[in-house]
Design an enzyme around this catalytic site. Structure first.
Site, PDB file in Angstrom:
ATOM      1  N   ASP A  98       0.721  -1.696   0.246  1.00 14.91           N
ATOM      2  CA  ASP A  98       0.088  -0.033  -0.003  1.00 14.91           C
ATOM      3  C   ASP A  98       0.915   0.588   0.277  1.00 14.91           C
ATOM      4  OD1 ASP A  98      -2.139   2.160   0.286  1.00 14.91           O
ATOM      5  OD2 ASP A  98      -3.237   0.706   1.977  1.00 14.91           O
ATOM      6  N   ARG A 100       4.484   0.935   1.430  1.00 19.03           N
ATOM      7  CA  ARG A 100       5.314   0.291   1.534  1.00 19.03           C
ATOM      8  C   ARG A 100       5.765   1.016   2.479  1.00 19.03           C
ATOM      9  NH1 ARG A 100       7.505   0.677  -4.633  1.00 19.03           N
ATOM     10  NH2 ARG A 100       6.426  -1.254  -4.874  1.00 19.03           N
TER      11      ARG A 100
END
Length: 183
Positions: A98, A100
């Site tokens: 998402d 990261r």
């Protein structure tokens, strides 16, 4: 935010395809590190196909209200075990890439523990700008690429029948699955 639902059958099928991508890459991994809680189930299913052991860590980036915190926090870590993983190829597994931030944090912590041969496998990769970064040339595998939608996983459902009903009633994007499987 748009929401989508995936069933256990969907997840299993996508992970089977993800395992095929990993095997086709020629990259060999000696073990997995599953990021909990979302990476536990994908890693366990992936183990059926890759036949490598799983170690677990638990990191928290979101608070009780699903709001991101300043940085991920270690809830459970593999202190001591990390020494056994040095010199081995380790596949870090999570359910979604998402922001990261959690992946970046986990990879950095594993690198600081002396584990330098890493790869990443995620069930879903969201198409959005990332706050975190991954090392260049890191082996990276994703099962499905999706828009920035809220993903409802079956392991988070309190009522699995209602969850599956949402997936069956058109709140499930099977076309995305078909696209992912053609890759």
């Amino acid at each position: 935010m748009k929401k989508i639902w995936y069933t256990y059958d969907d997840i299993h099928h996508v992970i089977q395809q993800l395992a095929a991508k990993i095997e086709a890459s020629g990259q060999q991994f000696d073990a997995m590190v599953a990021i909990g809680g979302g990476g536990f189930i994908p890693a366990r299913i992936l183990r059926s196909f890759l036949n490598i052991p799983i170690y677990t860590v638990t990191l928290a980036y979101y608070d009780a209200n699903d709001k991101p915190t300043d940085s991920p926090q270690k809830i459970q870590w593999i202190e001591g075990i990390a020494a056994n993983l040095q010199g081995k190829n380790i596949l870090v597994v999570d359910e979604v890439d998402d922001s990261r931030v959690t992946l970046e944090y986990c990879l950095n912590e594993l690198a600081q523990a002396g584990i330098s041969q890493l790869g990443v496998a995620v069930l879903h990769e969201k198409l959005k700008a990332k706050k975190g970064t991954l090392p260049a040339n890191l082996p990276y595998f994703s099962g499905i690429t999706v828009e920035d939608w809220w993903i409802n996983y079956p392991w988070d459902a309190l009522d699995l029948a209602a969850h599956n009903s949402e997936a069956a009633n058109g709140n499930h994007h099977s076309e995305i699955n078909k696209k992912a499987l053609r890759r």
